[in-house]
Design an enzyme around this catalytic site. Structure first.
Site, PDB file in Angstrom:
ATOM      1  N   PRO A 128     -18.756   7.524   5.157  1.00 48.24           N
ATOM      2  CA  PRO A 128     -19.780   6.482   5.321  1.00 48.24           C
ATOM      3  C   PRO A 128     -20.990   6.859   6.176  1.00 48.24           C
ATOM      4  CG  PRO A 128     -17.936   6.028   6.754  1.00 48.24           C
ATOM      5  CD  PRO A 128     -17.545   7.237   5.948  1.00 48.24           C
ATOM      6  N   CYS A 129     -21.810   7.757   5.654  1.00 47.07           N
ATOM      7  CA  CYS A 129     -23.016   8.148   6.386  1.00 47.07           C
ATOM      8  C   CYS A 129     -24.030   7.003   6.452  1.00 47.07           C
ATOM      9  CB  CYS A 129     -23.626   9.406   5.790  1.00 47.07           C
ATOM     10  SG  CYS A 129     -23.971   9.308   4.036  1.00 47.07           S
TER      11      CYS A 129
END
Length: 164
Positions: A128-129
């Site tokens: 989850p950047c």
């Protein structure tokens, strides 16, 4: 042998890639660092890990899943992999700044190096950047585009500036 498939996610068309029972990549079509060569190699029917990744991503988009169980095997440098591991530790619905992430990695002052590694994340959504924001909570950089980042954070009801 690596297999790829096209996947129409709720956030836009993606290319999924897997090898040896693990997901190697999940890219939005046309995003920064999109592997054109992989896309040209053909499209397998989504089965095995590719089908599992698509199902988990669909459940995430429907608000029915907050974490992913599909095995991940991103390829990158040791630094990139350390950053990507740290991204996975940011809880659903929370955000962290690049500087805070650098400090967590024991390298305060290396926010730009963190940003470069975040930008090379080959597993959009699964790593989850999108949960990484600017120092003042502003939405900065996302290889898949800021509209997608905004949509992902809206799904998670993540208010920029809320630290993990």
């Amino acid at each position: 042998m690596m297999t790829t498939c096209s996947y129409d996610s709720a956030f836009g068309p993606m290319l999924l890639a897997a090898k040896d029972g693990a997901l190697l990549g999940a890219w939005f079509l046309g995003q920064k660092h999109f592997p054109e060569a992989l896309a040209a190699n053909g499209d397998a029917p989504p089965d095995g890990v590719l089908a599992r990744a698509a199902r988990e991503c669909d459940a995430y988009a429907a608000g029915q899943r907050r974490t992913f169980d599909v095995p991940l095997a991103p390829r990158g440098t040791p630094w990139q992999r350390a950053v990507w591991d740290a991204l996975r530790a940011i809880p659903y619905g929370q955000t962290l700044s690049y500087g805070e992430l650098a400090a967590r990695l024991g390298r305060p002052g290396s926010a730009r190096a963190v940003g470069a590694a975040v930008g090379r994340n080959p597993l959009s959504i699964f790593i989850p950047c999108h949960r990484v924001v600017g120092a003042k909570g502003d939405l900065t950089g996302y290889a898949g585009g800021l509209d997608r980042k905004r949509a992902l954070l809206a799904l998670e009801k993540a208010l920029p500036g809320r630290a993990a």
